[in-house]
Enzyme design. Structure first.
Site, short mmCIF file in Angstrom:
data_model
loop_
_atom_site.label_atom_id
_atom_site.label_comp_id
_atom_site.label_asym_id
_atom_site.label_seq_id
_atom_site.Cartn_x
_atom_site.Cartn_y
_atom_site.Cartn_z
CB THR A 188 -8.38 -142.89 2.06
OG1 THR A 188 -9.70 -143.17 1.65
CG2 THR A 188 -8.24 -141.48 2.55
CG ASP A 219 -13.23 -142.93 7.03
OD1 ASP A 219 -13.51 -143.24 5.85
OD2 ASP A 219 -12.10 -143.11 7.52
#
Ligand code: ASP
Length: 328
Positions: A188, A219
């Site tokens: 990410t 998340d």
């Protein structure tokens, strides 16, 4: 080719791809001296070696743009890079072959917006910003997020590249999901920035784990887990196996640890140790945290060696190897 090398090679192609309206949204232009009134120079920091993203953020910051515009435009560089298979357009699909994207953004005033498991829209971070600025909500998910994006003028885009489709078809031959530390399945981009006014913002965007279950969200678009900013204190963001970051509300935890007096580095280390404490028998996964405080100090820490983070300041553009909990 190892993914990291591959990314370095390919991401130069995407540098500079920015839509005109976004370029036009540089709000504050000033050429005043580098240091702001409280003695802080601008900084952009991001997870992994996404140097084109921090370079774009710096372009915004150095002309006096806001930290919000900097992180927004910075992470968009990776969303637009078709060769980056873990963020935005060209991201790896879920196990059914659908690319579903997650993103969130947070500004100096604690405003935030997020999209979860959204399909067919190339820039989830821009939609997340629209959620923040144009709706009374914080999160929109799935079809609702996509519908909202169309209403806001975003175009429908096929996000599955030929290369991603081939890799998915190959994966289907065995259908095994196994995280490979630092490589392939997840990477990410989380970015934090401080602007000339000393204000902090953050953004985080991902295609999540490759070949995840349909509907799985990690998340990255969850405020407090993948990203958190408190302009009084600092900000933090995460990469790695999202389930573990959610379980400790990792980014919020790190900002709170800084509030209690820890440096960004110490806070990231404690954040990783909390995750380790919950996984005494299982450490075959990677988590990387980065953080920044109001003084402009930065830190990064991870479980396994191999995680790096980029910083761009007036002193240079550096890919920092992160210290790790496990040493080999
Ligand atoms: N944190 C992301 C997720 O779990 C993936 C990653 O950072 O690599 O979806």
């Amino acid at each position: 080719m190892k993914r990291r090398k591959f990314l370095r090679k390919s991401s130069t192609v995407a540098a500079g791809i920015m839509s005109a309206p976004l370029l036009a949204s540089y709000t504050e232009k000033t050429t005043s001296k580098e240091t702001n009134s409280i003695g802080i120079t601008p900084i952009a920091i991001c997870t992994w070696d996404f140097g084109n993203a921090t370079a774009k953020a710096w372009e915004v910051l150095k002309v006096g743009g806001s930290s919000l515009d900097a992180v927004h435009q910075g992470v968009m560089v990776e969303e637009n890079d078709l060769n980056n298979s873990t963020v935005g357009n060209g991201g790896r699909p879920d196990r059914d072959g659908n690319v579903t994207l997650d993103a969130c953004i947070m500004d100096k005033d604690g405003n935030c917006g997020a999209v979860l498991a959204m399909q067919n829209i190339a820039n989830p971070i821009s939609v997340a910003r629209k959620v923040m600025e144009e709706t009374p909500h914080v999160m929109l998910a799935g079809k609702g997020a996509e519908q909202f994006a169309y209403e806001q003028g975003f175009e429908k885009t096929d996000l599955l590249t030929e290369e991603s489709k081939e890799a998915w078809l190959k994966w289907k031959e065995t259908s095994q999901y196994k995280p490979i530390i630092n490589i392939e399945n997840h990477d990410t981009i989380g970015m934090l920035a401080i602007d000339k006014k000393g204000d902090i913002s953050g953004a985080c965007t991902t295609s999540g784990m490759a070949y995840k279950m349909a509907g799985r969200v990690g998340d990255s678009p969850i405020i407090g887990a993948g990203l958190f900013v408190d302009n009084e204190i600092g900000g933090a963001t995460a990469t790695g196996v999202g389930e573990e970051v959610v379980r400790t509300v990792g980014s919020f935890l790190i900002v709170e640890l800084m509030r209690q007096g820890k440096s960004p580095q110490e806070a990231c280390e404690e954040g990783v140790k909390r995750i380790i404490a919950k996984n005494k028998d299982k450490q075959d996964f990677q988590i990387g945290f980065i953080a920044i405080n109001k003084k402009g100090e930065t830190g990064g820490y991870c479980i396994h060696p191999g995680f790096t983070y980029r910083t761009y300041t007036k002193d240079g553009h550096i890919n920092n190897p992160s210290d790790s909990y496990l040493k080999s």
